[in-house]
Scaffold this motif. Structure first.
Motif, PDB file in Angstrom:
ATOM      1  N   LEU A   1       0.857  -1.179   0.000  1.00 38.66           N
ATOM      2  CA  LEU A   1       0.000   0.000   0.000  1.00 38.66           C
ATOM      3  C   LEU A   1       0.901   1.240   0.000  1.00 38.66           C
ATOM      4  N   GLY A   2       1.341   1.602  -1.201  1.00 33.09           N
ATOM      5  CA  GLY A   2       2.269   2.714  -1.335  1.00 33.09           C
ATOM      6  C   GLY A   2       2.386   3.135  -2.777  1.00 33.09           C
ATOM      7  N   PRO A   3       3.330   4.019  -3.085  1.00 34.38           N
ATOM      8  CA  PRO A   3       3.468   4.565  -4.437  1.00 34.38           C
ATOM      9  C   PRO A   3       3.838   3.500  -5.459  1.00 34.38           C
ATOM     10  N   SER A   4       3.203   3.561  -6.613  1.00 35.57           N
ATOM     11  CA  SER A   4       3.475   2.597  -7.677  1.00 35.57           C
ATOM     12  C   SER A   4       4.096   3.327  -8.865  1.00 35.57           C
ATOM     13  N   GLY A   5       3.877   2.814 -10.070  1.00 44.67           N
ATOM     14  CA  GLY A   5       4.441   3.474 -11.245  1.00 44.67           C
ATOM     15  C   GLY A   5       5.944   3.266 -11.352  1.00 44.67           C
ATOM     16  N   PRO A   6       6.701   4.312 -11.738  1.00 41.10           N
ATOM     17  CA  PRO A   6       8.138   4.166 -12.009  1.00 41.10           C
ATOM     18  C   PRO A   6       9.019   4.199 -10.762  1.00 41.10           C
ATOM     19  N   ARG A   7       8.432   3.925  -9.592  1.00 37.84           N
ATOM     20  CA  ARG A   7       9.218   3.934  -8.352  1.00 37.84           C
ATOM     21  C   ARG A   7       9.636   2.512  -7.986  1.00 37.84           C
ATOM     22  N   ARG A   8      10.770   2.402  -7.372  1.00 38.26           N
ATOM     23  CA  ARG A   8      11.291   1.063  -7.121  1.00 38.26           C
ATOM     24  C   ARG A   8      10.551   0.356  -6.000  1.00 38.26           C
ATOM     25  N   LEU A   9       9.833   1.099  -5.163  1.00 37.61           N
ATOM     26  CA  LEU A   9       9.171   0.503  -4.008  1.00 37.61           C
ATOM     27  C   LEU A   9       8.262  -0.657  -4.385  1.00 37.61           C
ATOM     28  N   ARG A  10       7.450  -0.454  -5.437  1.00 32.79           N
ATOM     29  CA  ARG A  10       6.483  -1.490  -5.784  1.00 32.79           C
ATOM     30  C   ARG A  10       7.203  -2.803  -6.110  1.00 32.79           C
ATOM     31  N   LEU A  11       8.178  -2.757  -7.047  1.00 33.90           N
ATOM     32  CA  LEU A  11       8.879  -3.975  -7.453  1.00 33.90           C
ATOM     33  C   LEU A  11       9.717  -4.538  -6.309  1.00 33.90           C
ATOM     34  N   ALA A  12      10.312  -3.629  -5.500  1.00 32.17           N
ATOM     35  CA  ALA A  12      11.177  -4.080  -4.420  1.00 32.17           C
ATOM     36  C   ALA A  12      10.383  -4.792  -3.323  1.00 32.17           C
ATOM     37  N   VAL A  13       9.246  -4.235  -2.952  1.00 30.49           N
ATOM     38  CA  VAL A  13       8.407  -4.883  -1.936  1.00 30.49           C
ATOM     39  C   VAL A  13       7.864  -6.202  -2.465  1.00 30.49           C
ATOM     40  N   GLU A  14       7.499  -6.214  -3.736  1.00 30.41           N
ATOM     41  CA  GLU A  14       7.019  -7.463  -4.331  1.00 30.41           C
ATOM     42  C   GLU A  14       8.116  -8.525  -4.298  1.00 30.41           C
TER      43      GLU A  14
END
Length: 376
Positions: free
Chosen positions: A139-152
C-alpha cells in the motif's frame, strides 16, 4: 523487542571491523567505476574533469571526500545508459524515478540492486511477525518507483504473493498545490478502498508495506466499519517516510494496535530509504526509549553521515543536528556525497549496526518551508 546490548569492548571491535570492511568496499567500488574496462560512460567522462586520479588516490572511504559534491541535476534527463557500467553491459536494466513532482524526474538505472537491498532487509525481519510464506499487501506509491517492485520481490523472496494498489504520488502533489483538498481526500479514499478490497477478499494477507499517512487512513477506515487493525490479520508492518515520528509510532502501538508486539501480536518496523540509498533499518522501537526512531544505513553498500550545515565534509558530534549526506557504493551505482533533503541527529553505533546512525529525520531546514513532503 529490545536492541541487543553488548560489552563496550565487543562493540568497539565490531565498529573497527565494519570500518575495515567499508574501506575495502569503497576502494573496490571506485576501482570498478573508474576503470576503463568496467566503468560507466558518465564516470569515465567525469574522471577527465577531476583534479585527482580516483584509481590511485582513493584508498579508503575517507578518500571519497576528494570528489566534488554530487549534483542531483546529473540524474535528470538522459541518456540513461550513460550510467550503465561497462562491466554490466548486456544485462537487463530497470529505470526507477525519484522526485519529479515538477519538471524532469531524477532517474536511476538498476540491474539487481533493488533485489539485493530487500533481500538483506529481509534478514532483519522477525519471522514471528513476518511469517515465511505469508502474503503481503503493498500500500504505497506505484508506477516508475522502485518501491512497488522491491516490496514485491521482498514478499516473493520470503515465499509469499504480493498484492498491490495503484497510487500516483505526483497527482497527490498537484492536488495539494492546487488546494483541492476535497479531491485529495477522494483520492486517498480511492487508494484505501483498494487496500480494503484486497484485505476483505480472503487472500490471507499477514504482512504489509505502507506509509505513515496511509496506515493512519487505513486504521480510520477500519474504525468506520466497526473494526480494528487486528481484524485484518496483519502481524507485520514495514513502513517508511519522514512522516514517521515517535508520536505517530506511539499512537499506532497504543491506540491502533492495542499495545506492543508482545501483547498485540502486531510488529511495526520504521525504515528510512530512497531510490539512491536502499533501506536504512531502525533500531527496535520501544516505549522505554520514548518510541525514538534511529536509522542505520545498509553499510557498506550505502553510508549515511550527519554533517555540519555549512561544511558537508565535517560530521557533527553525537546527538547534534546536521544535514544528511549519502554515499552509494555498489557495482551498479556510485554516488559520492549526495546531500539529502533531510536533516537529523547523529546517533552512536550499536550492536546490530556498528556504525553511525541518524534519528529525528525531518525535511532539511533549507527547503522545509518551500517543498511538499509526506505526500504518501
Amino acid at each position: 523487542m529490545k536492541p541487543e546490548v553488548i560489552p563496550a569492548a565487543e562493540l568497539e571491535s565490531r565498529v573497527k571491523t565494519a570500518k575495515e570492511k567499508l574501506d575495502a568496499h569503497a576502494y573496490e567500488t571506485v576501482q570498478w567505476h573508474f576503470h576503463d574496462s568496467t566503468g560507466s560512460p558518465f564516470w569515465l567522462e567525469k574522471k577527465r574533469e577531476l583534479k585527482f586520479d580516483p584509481l590511485k588516490e582513493v584508498k579508503n572511504f575517507d578518500d571519497i571526500k576528494k570528489f566534488p559534491e554530487f549534483e542531483d541535476e546529473w540524474l535528470r534527463g538522459g541518456p540513461i545508459d550513460r550510467w550503465v557500467p561497462k562491466g554490466l553491459a548486456g544485462q537487463p536494466v530497470y529505470v526507477f524515478e525519484t522526485g519529479g513532482t515538477t519538471g524532469i524526474p531524477k532517474s536511476r538505472m538498476v540491474v539487481t540492486d533493488h533485489w539485493t537491498d530487500y533481500e538483506n532487509f529481509s534478514d532483519t525481519l522477525p519471522d514471528k511477525y513476518f511469517p515465511r510464506g505469508a502474503n503481503w499487501l503493498m500500500l504505497g506509491p506505484s508506477g516508475p518507483r522502485r518501491l512497488r517492485l522491491a516490496v514485491e520481490h521482498l514478499c516473493q523472496h520470503r515465499g509469499g504473493i504480493c498484492f498491490c494498489v495503484d497510487l500516483d504520488p505526483r497527482w497527490v502533489v498537484k492536488l495539494i498545490k492546487k488546494g483541492w483538498m476535497e479531491h485529495l481526500e477522494a483520492y486517498k479514499d480511492h487508494c484505501i478502498d483498494q487496500a480494503l478490497t484486497v484485505l476483505e477478499a480472503g487472500h490471507d494477507v499477514k504482512c504489509m508495506f505502507t506509509t505513515p499517512k496511509l496506515l493512519d487512513a487505513l486504521c480510520q477506515a477500519l474504525e468506520k466499519k466497526g473494526k480494528s487493525f487486528a481484524d485484518t490479520g496483519i502481524t507485520g508492518i514495514f513502513s517508511g517516510g519522514t512522516e514517521f515520528t515517535p508520536q505517530f509510532t506511539r499512537f499506532c502501538v497504543e491506540e491502533y494496535f492495542g499495545g506492543p508486539p508482545e501483547e498485540s501480536g502486531i510488529y511495526m518496523t520504521p525504515t528510512y530509504g530512497n531510490t539512491l540509498m536502499g533501506l536504512a533499518c531502525s533500531k527496535p522501537v520501544s516505549k522505554e526509549e520514548g518510541y525514538k526512531i534511529s536509522y542505520y544505513a545498509p553499510q557498506p553498500r550505502a553510508v549515511v553521515e550527519v554533517v555540519e550545515f555549512d561544511n558537508y565534509n565535517q560530521p557533527v558530534g553525537y546527538g547534534e543536528s546536521g544535514r544528511v549526506k549519502l554515499t552509494t557504493l555498489t557495482k551498479e551505482f556510485f554516488v559520492p556525497g549526495f546531500m539529502e533533503r533531510d536533516e537529523g541527529e547523529r546517533e552512536q553505533p550499536y550492536a546490530a549496526y556498528p556504525w553511525d546512525g541518524v534519528s529525528g529525520v525531518k525535511p532539511w531546514r533549507g527547503i522545509a518551508s518551500s517543498t511538499t513532503v509526506g505526500v504518501y
